[in-house]
Design a protein around this motif. Structure first.
Motif, mmCIF file in Angstrom:
data_model
loop_
_atom_site.group_PDB
_atom_site.id
_atom_site.type_symbol
_atom_site.label_atom_id
_atom_site.label_comp_id
_atom_site.label_asym_id
_atom_site.label_seq_id
_atom_site.Cartn_x
_atom_site.Cartn_y
_atom_site.Cartn_z
ATOM 1 N N HIS A 534 -36.881 -30.768 55.872
ATOM 2 C CA HIS A 534 -35.754 -29.854 56.104
ATOM 3 C C HIS A 534 -35.207 -30.016 57.517
ATOM 4 O O HIS A 534 -35.963 -30.063 58.492
ATOM 5 N N SER A 535 -33.890 -30.114 57.620
ATOM 6 C CA SER A 535 -33.220 -30.166 58.916
ATOM 7 C C SER A 535 -31.818 -29.608 58.748
ATOM 8 O O SER A 535 -31.332 -29.422 57.629
ATOM 9 N N PRO A 539 -30.521 -30.165 54.745
ATOM 10 C CA PRO A 539 -31.306 -28.972 54.404
ATOM 11 C C PRO A 539 -32.198 -29.212 53.192
ATOM 12 O O PRO A 539 -31.836 -29.926 52.250
ATOM 13 N N GLY A 540 -33.372 -28.602 53.224
ATOM 14 C CA GLY A 540 -34.267 -28.672 52.076
ATOM 15 C C GLY A 540 -33.708 -27.879 50.909
ATOM 16 O O GLY A 540 -32.976 -26.900 51.088
ATOM 17 N N ARG A 541 -34.051 -28.295 49.702
ATOM 18 C CA ARG A 541 -33.493 -27.648 48.505
ATOM 19 C C ARG A 541 -34.506 -27.715 47.386
ATOM 20 O O ARG A 541 -35.063 -28.786 47.077
ATOM 21 N N ILE A 542 -34.761 -26.577 46.744
ATOM 22 C CA ILE A 542 -35.634 -26.503 45.569
ATOM 23 C C ILE A 542 -34.919 -25.679 44.512
ATOM 24 O O ILE A 542 -34.406 -24.588 44.794
ATOM 25 N N PHE A 607 -36.267 -31.171 43.438
ATOM 26 C CA PHE A 607 -36.631 -31.193 44.853
ATOM 27 C C PHE A 607 -35.677 -32.138 45.576
ATOM 28 O O PHE A 607 -35.497 -33.298 45.173
ATOM 29 N N GLY A 608 -35.037 -31.639 46.660
ATOM 30 C CA GLY A 608 -34.012 -32.405 47.357
ATOM 31 C C GLY A 608 -34.507 -33.684 47.976
ATOM 32 O O GLY A 608 -33.778 -34.684 48.043
ATOM 33 N N GLN A 614 -35.531 -35.649 43.429
ATOM 34 C CA GLN A 614 -36.434 -35.895 42.308
ATOM 35 C C GLN A 614 -36.314 -34.728 41.329
ATOM 36 O O GLN A 614 -36.253 -33.559 41.738
ATOM 37 N N VAL A 615 -36.313 -35.063 40.043
ATOM 38 C CA VAL A 615 -36.207 -34.037 38.994
ATOM 39 C C VAL A 615 -37.303 -34.296 37.967
ATOM 40 O O VAL A 615 -37.562 -35.447 37.591
ATOM 41 N N PHE A 616 -37.927 -33.209 37.523
ATOM 42 C CA PHE A 616 -39.022 -33.281 36.558
ATOM 43 C C PHE A 616 -38.735 -32.324 35.405
ATOM 44 O O PHE A 616 -38.092 -31.280 35.581
ATOM 45 N N ILE A 617 -39.239 -32.664 34.217
ATOM 46 C CA ILE A 617 -39.250 -31.735 33.081
ATOM 47 C C ILE A 617 -40.662 -31.724 32.493
ATOM 48 O O ILE A 617 -41.444 -32.653 32.722
#
Length: 694
Positions: A534-535, A539-542, A607-608, A614-617
């Motif tokens: 994160h910066s 910016p970090g993103r969830i 997750f950013g 990255q995306v998970f299911i």
């Protein structure tokens, strides 16, 4: 929902022992059911849709008492000192549950009585009382004939006196407490009459006119007690503990152990008594004494007991009073390819049910594997499946075609145990290798592995999803599934099935996140990475969509991420123990819940990752039971176009202002509304509209 005292200072230690930092699990679930009830009371919804939500609300409450309330009562009886995450002991939770449920039930019955039934009457649909039928001789005669021919032969009045002990009352059964007087002695007598399992709402012979069967029985009690004076009758309904407790480690045969436990389920401890306000105090007291219940366990229902009977009205042929049905689309790439294996070889495929047809994708994949002479092996998990499952029939056909077929049938899938036992036996008779699950673990993952010989080499095809292999619920639940033939996913699923069927202790996987192996640690690492990356520039993103968020370690990690400035959006359909929006602790966390005509069931995690998302299911919610006591699988969606499709899906869900609710810091939910001049956005309706486009 009552407000909880929150800490005055933000400079507190992030310790879930502090009850102010979490919302009680049981009360959070009740808030979910309150949102279901709100759909029933929402006048924007069509009438029979509102009835559907009333029935779902009641069915949900039944399961809540059978499982959650009964568990708290058992803790009390055993003297266990356990506390919930928010610090409440079992009795305090039972008190809070009772306090919250009673106004919900009152609102349910008031809405039915004063809003919905009058509107139904305007539409020609009537739920009548017997007094109304008495004024119609032809209908009264019809009911008399129905009672004598269909009802009377299956009724068994049971006297209760010194010579006749109080009878056993089965779980969720509707009964009548009947008071009669002996005209010779003048003595008042008590009898119990079980309402038989016939259609609850009896047609009156006039289109769309019905009467409750207990009213029909009550009007003809003189035929059951000839020579007696019938004084009154009063309906009541009992709920019992129905959560199976299995001594799995000692069980030599898990299937037989579960069958025996199913027989014992109907004998569970009584946990709730539903009555009407008209029941005399001495009858109420007697029932409490005989059933070993307390006053807190009694719920007065001013109207029909057990509104699950409203499904009968929901099924009426009145399309003008229901949501317009939609036909799931066949995804264009599936429609244009005759060879589903070739389609998957050309790239990963993502399907979104019920908008994408389950039968044209998942069922087609299994059927093709069953009939393809090049397929050598099929391995699959079955947690819940439909009554007449095309998937099970395809697996049986595959075994009959000489393929090696291995199926893990999870016998411990709550309230589907009997159905799964039947399917397990049918599969075994066809020569399928059936595994009944693992001792101490439920297998909740949704996975299929197909091994195929192609040009002298072996190739593995996989399907990993968020929903059950159930053609019925695939039309009602929103779920994702990924088809792939990536070698690393095939290898991971091979290792996972070896764990399920053999003695493998595999704990490291190439791509999959697997519980109970390392899934929690992997999710924690993903959250910590967002904090580290994160910066202000990146910016970090969830974004995490799931059915429930309870796990303490993950809640703590999300709080830390929020404090670090990571923006977090959580889409949690049901239970959420995290408290969002608290200054300096969770002010960067927003929680919404989507309640609509379809059940939101998919689990999607974004997750950013510093600009390389990255995306998970997968199958797992963020709950201790999923991460510690279940076999679960989460798969990364790595194909860029599919990843972007999931990101767009999450963005649409977050934009919903028609069917979404936002969790407040105090644990209450507020319905989201379009701002002035803002269009109404329903994520479910948007996907339905897209599916219906030519």
């Amino acid at each position: 929902m009552a407000e909880t005292s929150l800490p005055e200072s933000a400079n507190i230690k992030l310790d879930l022992g502090d009850p102010s930092l979490v919302i009680n699990r049981e009360l959070s679930w009740l808030e979910f059911n309150a949102r279901v009830l709100a759909e029933a009371l929402d006048e924007r919804n069509l009438l029979l849709e509102r009835l559907k939500f009333l029935a779902i609300f009641s069915s949900n409450l039944d399961e809540f008492f059978m499982v959650r309330v009964s568990g708290l009562k058992q803790q009390l009886e055993l003297g266990l000192p356990g506390r919930a995450l928010d610090g409440l002991r079992p009795q305090a939770q039972l008190d809070a549950i009772s306090h919250r449920i009673r106004p919900l039930i009152e609102a349910q019955m008031l809405g039915l009585r004063e809003q919905i039934l009058p509107r139904l009457a305007e539409e020609g649909i009537h739920l009548c009382r017997y007094e109304q039928v008495e004024a119609l001789p032809r209908q009264q005669e019809r009911l008399q004939r129905y009672f004598e021919e269909e009802v009377f032969p299956v009724l068994t009045p049971l006297a209760v006196d010194p010579g006749h002990p109080f009878p056993y009352i089965s779980n969720l059964s509707l009964s009548l407490a009947v008071l009669v007087r002996n005209p010779t002695s003048g003595k008042e007598l008590f009898a119990r009459l079980k309402v038989p399992p016939l259609p609850r709402l009896v047609p009156l012979g006039v289109p769309n006119h019905f009467i409750a069967i207990e009213e029909v029985i009550g009007a003809h009690l003189d035929q059951l007690f000839p020579g007696m004076e019938v004084l009154s009758w009063h309906p009541f309904r009992l709920t019992r503990n129905s959560d199976l407790e299995l001594a799995e480690e000692e069980a030599e045969d898990l299937l037989l152990t579960i069958e025996e436990s199913l027989r014992r389920r109907r004998l569970g401890q009584a946990v709730r008594l539903e009555i009407t306000p008209q029941m005399p105090a001495h009858v109420r007291t007697r029932l409490l004494e005989e059933l070993e219940l307390e006053e807190q366990d009694v719920y007065e229902i001013d109207g029909l007991l057990d509104l699950t009977c409203l499904w009968q009205l929901v099924s009426l042929d009145r399309p003008d009073l229901k949501e317009r049905p939609f036909a799931p689309r066949v995804p264009p790439e599936f429609a244009s390819h005759g060879d589903i294996f070739a389609l998957i070889r050309h790239g990963d495929r993502l399907v979104h049910h019920p908008y994408d047809a389950f039968e044209a994708t998942v069922e087609r994949f299994i059927a093709a594997a069953a009939d393809d002479p090049n397929v050598l092996t099929i391995k699959q998990t079955l947690y819940r499946t439909s009554g007449d499952s095309p998937i099970v029939h395809a697996l049986i056909r595959a075994a009959e075609n000489g393929k090696q077929v291995a199926v893990l049938v999870e016998l411990k899938a709550r309230f589907d145990e009997k159905n799964n036992i039947n399917w397990a036996r049918a599969l075994e008779r066809a020569g399928v290798h059936v595994v009944y699950g693992l001792v101490g673990l439920k297998t909740h993952m949704k996975g299929i592995l197909v091994v195929r010989r192609e040009k002298g080499k072996i190739r593995r095809y996989v399907h990993i999803g968020t929903g059950n292999y159930n053609s019925k619920t695939a039309r009602l639940y929103t779920d994702f599934g990924l088809f792939s033939c990536r070698p690393e996913l095939g290898a991971d699923l091979t290792d996972l099935f070896n764990f399920l069927t053999g003695y493998s202790r595999q704990s490291h996987y190439r791509r999959l996140l697997v519980a109970p192996a390392r899934m929690r640690d992997q999710f924690l690492s993903l959250i910590e990475r967002e904090i580290e990356l994160h910066s202000s520039d990146q910016p970090g993103r969830i974004i995490a969509k799931m059915n429930a968020l309870v796990d303490p370690a993950l809640i703590r990690a999300l709080y830390r991420a929020s404090q670090a400035g990571v923006k977090i959006d959580l889409v949690v359909r049901g239970i959420c123990c995290l408290r969002p929006g608290y200054p300096e602790i969770s002010e960067n966390i927003r929680v919404i819940s989507v309640i609509g005509r379809l059940l939101e069931h998919s689990r999607v995690f974004y997750f950013g990752n510093g600009g390389s998302p990255q995306v998970f299911i997968g199958s797992a919610d963020w709950m201790p039971r999923n991460l510690d006591r279940r076999v679960e699988a989460i798969v990364p969606v790595e194909e860029p176009r599919l990843r972007d499709e999931l990101i767009a899906f999450l963005e649409l869900v977050l934009a919903d202002n028609r069917q979404s609710w936002e969790l407040q810091t105090n644990g209450a939910y507020t319905r989201r509304q379009p701002a002035a001049g803002e269009p109404e956005v329903s994520c479910q309706q948007t996907f339905i509209d897209r599916a219906m486009q030519p």
